[in-house]
Design a protein around this motif. Structure first.
Motif, mmCIF file in Angstrom:
data_model
loop_
_atom_site.group_PDB
_atom_site.id
_atom_site.type_symbol
_atom_site.label_atom_id
_atom_site.label_comp_id
_atom_site.label_asym_id
_atom_site.label_seq_id
_atom_site.Cartn_x
_atom_site.Cartn_y
_atom_site.Cartn_z
ATOM 1 N N ARG A 77 0.830 -1.210 0.000
ATOM 2 C CA ARG A 77 0.000 0.000 0.000
ATOM 3 C C ARG A 77 0.866 1.262 0.000
ATOM 4 N NH1 ARG A 77 -2.453 2.885 4.398
ATOM 5 N NH2 ARG A 77 -4.391 3.919 3.799
ATOM 6 N N GLU A 78 1.965 1.224 0.769
ATOM 7 C CA GLU A 78 2.836 2.399 0.904
ATOM 8 C C GLU A 78 3.372 2.924 -0.434
ATOM 9 O OE1 GLU A 78 3.688 4.474 3.461
ATOM 10 O OE2 GLU A 78 1.936 3.437 4.244
ATOM 11 N N GLU A 79 3.543 2.023 -1.384
ATOM 12 C CA GLU A 79 4.098 2.421 -2.678
ATOM 13 C C GLU A 79 3.145 3.320 -3.466
ATOM 14 O OE1 GLU A 79 6.330 -0.995 -4.708
ATOM 15 O OE2 GLU A 79 5.201 -2.034 -3.153
ATOM 16 N N PHE A 80 1.894 3.389 -3.022
ATOM 17 C CA PHE A 80 0.885 4.166 -3.756
ATOM 18 C C PHE A 80 0.506 5.457 -3.044
ATOM 19 C CE2 PHE A 80 0.739 -0.209 -4.975
ATOM 20 C CZ PHE A 80 0.683 -0.138 -6.359
ATOM 21 N N ARG A 81 1.234 5.746 -1.979
ATOM 22 C CA ARG A 81 0.982 6.941 -1.167
ATOM 23 C C ARG A 81 1.171 8.213 -1.996
ATOM 24 N NH1 ARG A 81 1.063 8.386 4.188
ATOM 25 N NH2 ARG A 81 1.180 6.251 4.915
ATOM 26 N N CYS A 82 0.332 9.211 -1.755
ATOM 27 C CA CYS A 82 0.458 10.498 -2.442
ATOM 28 C C CYS A 82 1.848 11.082 -2.189
ATOM 29 C CB CYS A 82 -0.615 11.468 -1.950
ATOM 30 S SG CYS A 82 -0.467 13.116 -2.665
ATOM 31 N N THR A 83 2.486 11.575 -3.240
ATOM 32 C CA THR A 83 3.876 12.030 -3.128
ATOM 33 C C THR A 83 4.014 13.472 -2.638
ATOM 34 O OG1 THR A 83 3.835 12.512 -5.487
ATOM 35 C CG2 THR A 83 4.806 10.410 -4.833
ATOM 36 N N CYS A 84 2.918 14.048 -2.119
ATOM 37 C CA CYS A 84 3.074 15.383 -1.515
ATOM 38 C C CYS A 84 3.780 15.251 -0.163
ATOM 39 C CB CYS A 84 1.734 16.100 -1.382
ATOM 40 S SG CYS A 84 0.701 15.518 -0.023
ATOM 41 N N ALA A 87 2.358 17.104 2.868
ATOM 42 C CA ALA A 87 2.197 18.554 2.794
ATOM 43 C C ALA A 87 0.723 18.950 2.655
ATOM 44 C CB ALA A 87 3.001 19.109 1.618
ATOM 45 N N HIS A 88 -0.037 18.159 1.929
ATOM 46 C CA HIS A 88 -1.433 18.537 1.662
ATOM 47 C C HIS A 88 -2.459 17.478 2.044
ATOM 48 C CE1 HIS A 88 0.399 21.790 -0.502
ATOM 49 N NE2 HIS A 88 0.993 20.964 -1.339
ATOM 50 N N CYS A 89 -2.007 16.274 2.315
ATOM 51 C CA CYS A 89 -2.982 15.212 2.638
ATOM 52 C C CYS A 89 -2.338 14.165 3.533
ATOM 53 C CB CYS A 89 -3.519 14.568 1.353
ATOM 54 S SG CYS A 89 -2.345 13.458 0.526
ATOM 55 N N SER A 90 -3.144 13.225 3.965
ATOM 56 C CA SER A 90 -2.668 12.157 4.851
ATOM 57 C C SER A 90 -1.870 11.099 4.095
ATOM 58 C CB SER A 90 -3.873 11.483 5.499
ATOM 59 O OG SER A 90 -4.640 10.856 4.487
ATOM 60 N N GLY A 91 -1.837 11.228 2.756
ATOM 61 C CA GLY A 91 -1.162 10.214 1.957
ATOM 62 C C GLY A 91 -2.160 9.362 1.184
ATOM 63 N N MET A 96 -6.538 2.874 -3.098
ATOM 64 C CA MET A 96 -6.332 2.380 -4.458
ATOM 65 C C MET A 96 -7.478 1.458 -4.868
ATOM 66 S SD MET A 96 -3.731 3.593 -6.053
ATOM 67 C CE MET A 96 -3.537 2.419 -7.403
ATOM 68 N N ASN A 97 -7.778 1.481 -6.144
ATOM 69 C CA ASN A 97 -8.781 0.577 -6.702
ATOM 70 C C ASN A 97 -8.123 -0.786 -6.953
ATOM 71 O OD1 ASN A 97 -9.969 -0.705 -9.293
ATOM 72 N ND2 ASN A 97 -11.568 0.667 -8.571
ATOM 73 N N PRO A 98 -8.769 -1.869 -6.529
ATOM 74 C CA PRO A 98 -8.133 -3.188 -6.659
ATOM 75 C C PRO A 98 -7.825 -3.603 -8.100
ATOM 76 C CG PRO A 98 -10.369 -3.388 -5.816
ATOM 77 C CD PRO A 98 -10.050 -1.945 -5.819
ATOM 78 N N ARG A 99 -8.618 -3.106 -9.042
ATOM 79 C CA ARG A 99 -8.384 -3.500 -10.441
ATOM 80 C C ARG A 99 -7.015 -3.008 -10.921
ATOM 81 N NH1 ARG A 99 -7.995 -7.127 -12.757
ATOM 82 N NH2 ARG A 99 -7.729 -7.062 -14.975
ATOM 83 N N VAL A 100 -6.643 -1.796 -10.510
ATOM 84 C CA VAL A 100 -5.332 -1.251 -10.896
ATOM 85 C C VAL A 100 -4.229 -2.164 -10.360
ATOM 86 C CG1 VAL A 100 -3.755 0.713 -10.681
ATOM 87 C CG2 VAL A 100 -6.208 1.112 -10.849
#
Ligand SMILES: [Zn+2]
Ligand SMILES: [Zn+2]
Length: 182
Positions: A77-84, A87-91, A96-100
């Motif tokens: 899951r960590e690999e898909f964390r928001c890269t901000c 700064a702007h969100c919790s990550g 993530m959608n399971p299909r992706v």
């Protein structure tokens, strides 16, 4: 439920992009198996009563499938964390959608080399900062940018295009590929 109706529902949920022709062939079965995996059913590709019930619920309730990270083979899951970077969100403004993730697992398994994710979930601010389009599917957890170690984007792209449930995919540069789902 007729085969056409089954194909329509699979198509509506983004699992099937073939013809709605009532011929329940390998593409329809693969789409069914992908749906079953995402919704916690036995992934056998057989569109039986349990699958019919589940797919009707998913469409009627606008139900979002939940990721079972234990079933994701090659990614965390960590690999898909928001890269901000907070700064702007919790990550994870969304999950993530399971299909992706199924698609990424499939690609990673096919090439047998490491998969490196550069972007999964994005918050609005991060998306704007890096010049993502306003309606980017990264905002919905329905997209990922990644590369496969030692493979060109062109090679990866060719394979990604053969997989069921891919809405849109393209090469970002010579190594990275974007893929998203409905
Ligand atoms: Zn963010
Ligand atoms: Zn992308």
């Amino acid at each position: 439920m007729t085969n056409k109706q089954k194909q329509c529902l699979l198509s509506y949920l983004g699992y099937y992009n073939g013809a709605i022709d009532g011929v329940f062939g390998s593409a329809s079965k693969e789409a069914t198996a992908a749906f079953q995996k995402d919704y916690g059913l036995e992934s056998d590709g057989i569109f039986g009563p349990k699958t019919q019930k589940k797919i009707k619920e998913a469409v009627c309730n606008d139900e979002q499938p939940q990721v079972n990270w234990d079933s994701v083979k090659y990614f965390d899951r960590e690999e898909f964390r928001c890269t901000c970077a907070g700064a702007h969100c919790s990550g994870f403004p969304v999950e993530m959608n399971p299909r992706v993730l199924s698609i990424l697992d499939e690609v990673r398994g096919h090439f047998g080399a490491a998969g490196i994710v550069s972007s999964g979930v994005r918050c609005e601010k991060r998306n704007a900062t890096i010049g993502g389009i306003a309606q980017s599917r990264h905002l919905l957890g329905k997209a990922a940018d990644f590369r496969i170690k030692g493979k060109s984007a062109a090679e990866v792209l060719t394979y990604v295009k053969t997989l069921p449930g891919v809405r849109y995919t393209y090469a970002i540069d010579s190594a990275y590929v974007h893929v998203d789902v409905e």
